[in-house]
Write an enzyme that holds these catalytic residues in place. Sequence first.
Site, short mmCIF file in Angstrom:
data_model
loop_
_atom_site.label_atom_id
_atom_site.label_comp_id
_atom_site.label_asym_id
_atom_site.label_seq_id
_atom_site.Cartn_x
_atom_site.Cartn_y
_atom_site.Cartn_z
CG HIS A 127 -5.42 3.76 0.74
ND1 HIS A 127 -4.79 2.41 0.44
CD2 HIS A 127 -6.46 3.80 -0.11
CE1 HIS A 127 -5.82 1.67 -0.39
NE2 HIS A 127 -6.75 2.65 -0.26
CG ASP B 7 -2.51 0.66 0.84
OD1 ASP B 7 -2.46 1.94 0.70
OD2 ASP B 7 -3.28 -0.12 0.60
CB SER C 252 -9.18 0.59 -0.68
OG SER C 252 -8.59 0.82 -1.68
#
Length: 747
Positions: free
Chosen positions: A195, A133, A533
């Site tokens: 994220h 990520d 996600s």
Amino acid sequence: MYVYMLIFIISLVREIKADEGESDGVYIVYMGAAANSRDNHDLLLTSLATRDRNPIVHNYQNSFLGFAARLTKKEAKDMEQKPGVVSVFPDPVLQLHTTRSWDFLKYQTEVEKEFTPNEGSNAPSDIIIGVLDTGIWPESESFGDEGFGPVPSKWKGTCMQGREFTSSHCNRKIIGARFYRTFGDYNTPRDMVGHGTHVASTAAGNTVSNASYYGLAMGSAKGGFPGARIAMYRVCGARGCLGSVILKAFDDAIADGVDVLSLSLGSSAAYGPNFHRDPIAIGSFHATEKGISVVSSAGNDGPRRSSVVNVAPWINTVAATSIDRDFQADIILGDKTVVKGGGINFAQINKSPTYKLVYGDSAKRDSIIYRERDARNCIPRALDINKVKGNIVLCEHQDGMYSVKQKHRRIKRLGALGMILVSDDARGVASSSGVFPMATVSEDEGSKVISYAKTARNPVATILPSVSMTGYKPAPVVAYFSARGPSFATKAILKPDVAAPGVAILASWPDKDSVATLAGKNPPQFYIISGTSMACPHISGLTAMIKSQNPDWSPSAIKSAMMTTASQTNNVKKPITTNSGSIATPYDFGAGQVASSPLQPGLIYETEIVDYLHFLCNIGYNLYKIKRISSTLPPKFSCPNNSSVNSVSNLNYPSIAVSRFTEKERRVTRTVTNIDGEATTYTVSVEAPKGLKVEVRPSTLEFTERNKKQTYEVIFKSSGKLERDNFGAITWSNGKYRVRSPFVVTK
């Protein structure tokens, strides 16, 4: 001397022009994992290294062979013919598929009434989740290592030092961190986007009490398996993720010793590469060969048909659903009508309806370029600043060209006091507008606001700050953005596999992020975002928990357990629906909404590596390529003479997909393994759609302590006019366990 100089200049110009005509690009050269390819791999690297400027970008040599290098198109084409090479393809750019969710899953589990959670199920373990990520924010409370023992001896990874990140930022929870050069490179494992931190804490974050986003969604935030260790591989920047970097991270992670790999990223729906040209499919195959479960997001290009990505059968592909929490931002009109809106805002305006309400079409800019429809949908540049400034603007969202964020930014820039957006899709997914007063309303509720704005002499309104409400019904609902099946690669594999919460999920966030921080407030430690996600790490965490409880289970056994115990019922005891209100099908949510641990599968569908190799045979791969790809190829392996796309349906998968059904009859086989250990008998039941006759032979399966495997055959017959897609399910039950497999038959 002059002549020689002239010749040199002419030759240099020619070289420059040649370079301009065929400039180098980065290509991935994939060479599989066959042991006899290593010599070829080394020879190719040596030949490239002799150049004045070494073109090698990444070298893959731990778990599979290959490299990424700067090549011309001609060099790349020539490279495909070299001994040992499986494929050569341009380096693709992939994208990110951007608390209470776990409590909701437990509430939804049908066996919950009979189950008292084992407090030790979340205890520190040696299971390692590798996350590919944007990096990690190590100071987050979610990643403290109190109570954890020494780093597992199987761990062979590292903690790389970089910008604002030293080896001391790793601990007994974050046991590894790597970074790779990519877009907006920061040369650090530290998360500069948010994220990766959100994903990692959703999968394996520690339990943190009183977590919230400025008071919203208050409660305990925790990951799917707080007892798991985390290894972060920063492969993405704000602008995307390079395929060559993702492959390098796979190569490292497999060698490092992870147990689960979580990837909340992928290609766009329009990009459907062959498996041997897809970095995630390649890396995940080699991870699966080593017994590592790979979980990936299905993508955010829904609800378009065939938008699902990460569709290789060895990947657990995850769709996104809502939970029973809603963020409500009510609208009060001048006639005292209260309209229930949604979204996340911290508005600080008067709670009485004293602000002028302007419908988009009445604020149209004086220009022939834009139509009233453009103004009604608040298309950027279609509105007159003088008619918008200081007012609450009412917008529709039927143009399909601009996102909610784009419209919000434009309205705010024009000086509007607030914004009301009419959209069923936007109402189903809460997005944050900070202190700017904004609310989204469904089309049904929005019609009331539009009618008032059109008919009132002096329409006024106000927007209240958001509040979070739990117990929202119906839930779960398949999110509009969640990518849909069938698979672009082959309709004979049903994708996505399962669904998990991915709408408005609260999780850890970097505390230096300006986007999430409200003016005049301290930075938040948690933030709320949506996407497949967010659904992916729910499954990654659950996979890690199951692995800790069943260390001998293979990746396919774990996926089978999730799929066959998934739920298709919402919290009002009716079928789960999509955001549009239609009953969800396996193309929307796979086998259904995943149940929380402990799963009680009874039977599992074990998919061996050789089954995946036969799958490759059936979709057209020749024996030469397959021999290069696999490191576990049986000595006498060969592709069946009758290999065909239709034979893909016989892959021993927990779901069944039959494509190109034009004949009168099609037969599919499956083998199940009894993992309960006791002698037992299972009986089948079938849910079949109109026009399709489904017969299962035998109708009962008898297991003994010695005979733990049984094979059955499913016979599909057309008994009338079939629809384009025909959905149903086969369920085996012995009174204790219920093992359900969805199916789809397409013409």
